[in-house]
Design an enzyme around this catalytic site. Sequence first.
Site, mmCIF file in Angstrom:
data_model
loop_
_atom_site.group_PDB
_atom_site.id
_atom_site.type_symbol
_atom_site.label_atom_id
_atom_site.label_comp_id
_atom_site.label_asym_id
_atom_site.label_seq_id
_atom_site.Cartn_x
_atom_site.Cartn_y
_atom_site.Cartn_z
ATOM 1 N N ASP A 36 -5.998 -2.515 -8.277
ATOM 2 C CA ASP A 36 -4.572 -2.176 -8.959
ATOM 3 C C ASP A 36 -4.088 -3.498 -9.207
ATOM 4 O O ASP A 36 -3.954 -4.422 -8.251
ATOM 5 C CB ASP A 36 -3.865 -1.575 -7.505
ATOM 6 C CG ASP A 36 -2.274 -1.456 -7.675
ATOM 7 O OD1 ASP A 36 -1.829 -1.854 -9.155
ATOM 8 O OD2 ASP A 36 -2.117 -0.077 -7.327
ATOM 9 N N HIS A 57 -3.810 1.573 -10.826
ATOM 10 C CA HIS A 57 -2.658 1.885 -10.749
ATOM 11 C C HIS A 57 -2.129 2.991 -11.306
ATOM 12 O O HIS A 57 -0.835 3.496 -10.996
ATOM 13 C CB HIS A 57 -1.512 0.980 -10.540
ATOM 14 C CG HIS A 57 -0.185 0.868 -10.567
ATOM 15 N ND1 HIS A 57 0.009 0.520 -8.619
ATOM 16 C CD2 HIS A 57 1.434 1.297 -10.606
ATOM 17 C CE1 HIS A 57 1.081 0.851 -7.968
ATOM 18 N NE2 HIS A 57 1.813 1.772 -9.141
ATOM 19 N N SER A 59 3.634 4.015 -5.755
ATOM 20 C CA SER A 59 4.186 2.649 -5.885
ATOM 21 C C SER A 59 5.332 2.877 -5.554
ATOM 22 O O SER A 59 6.357 3.434 -4.489
ATOM 23 C CB SER A 59 4.002 2.747 -7.635
ATOM 24 O OG SER A 59 3.822 1.260 -8.606
#
Length: 276
Positions: free
Chosen positions: A221, A254, A145
């Site tokens: 995600d 995620h 991320s």
Amino acid sequence: MERIERHACFGGWQDVYQHHSVALNCTMKFAAYLPSDVIDKQYPVIYWLSGLTCNEQNFITKAGAQQFAAEHGVIIIAPDTSPRGEQVADDDAYDLGQGAGFYLNALMAPWRDHYNMYDYIVDELPTLVEAHLPANGKRAILGHSMGGYGALMIGLRNSERYCSISAFAPIVAPTQVPWGQKAFSAYLGEDKSLWARYDTISLLNEIQVTPPMLVDVGTHDPFYHDQLKPELFAEVCQRKCHDFTLNLREGYDHSYYFIASFIGEHIAFHARYLKN
């Protein structure tokens, strides 16, 4: 540099160290997995950069990376994501301030006194690791991320320092998405010419030859379309003929469940280049 944690793990040691950082002007922690306690043996190092709200603990307790690091004979270094402490500027939002350093050098008050994560990751931390741990000077970098963005950006800007780059769910175009725009405005100011040096897409457009890159993104995600935009990464890499692999993982999100599912493939990817 003081060791404050040690845990036996897959024939090696999961340690955590604490030290004063000159770049960040505060006390910092980082985790280090050492694949064995063999005396006089040195190993290549993979640097892991975590995402928003994380510290040095998230990766070492959730990713399950140690077994693969032991198998391939690599050290994994996992630093905190920002400077910390009562004297360090912060914000009430989760995506700015402590826990959200974005791996850049801040130019604006009140952030510039401490938020120099770029210098910390590129220079200070490797110098410390290679002076005190059994590291052989070969490096790779990966992250998730915000940290996936950091790994790509730092790896591309310092291609001579890293054999390979990989990322889980990276923010590939921070100047084009809300997370990056908020952070860059706060840390760098409104002059967008200063943003380009920290933007992965801009760097990929400028650079002729990159280290090998591996990127994984989950199709479920929740940040896929608004914050990650992996199609922008694929487009510029294809157009510039960069060495990259983009995997869109069906059904994954995620979370660290996603990371744990594929971390073995990422460590194996880096091990191939680190041991050449």
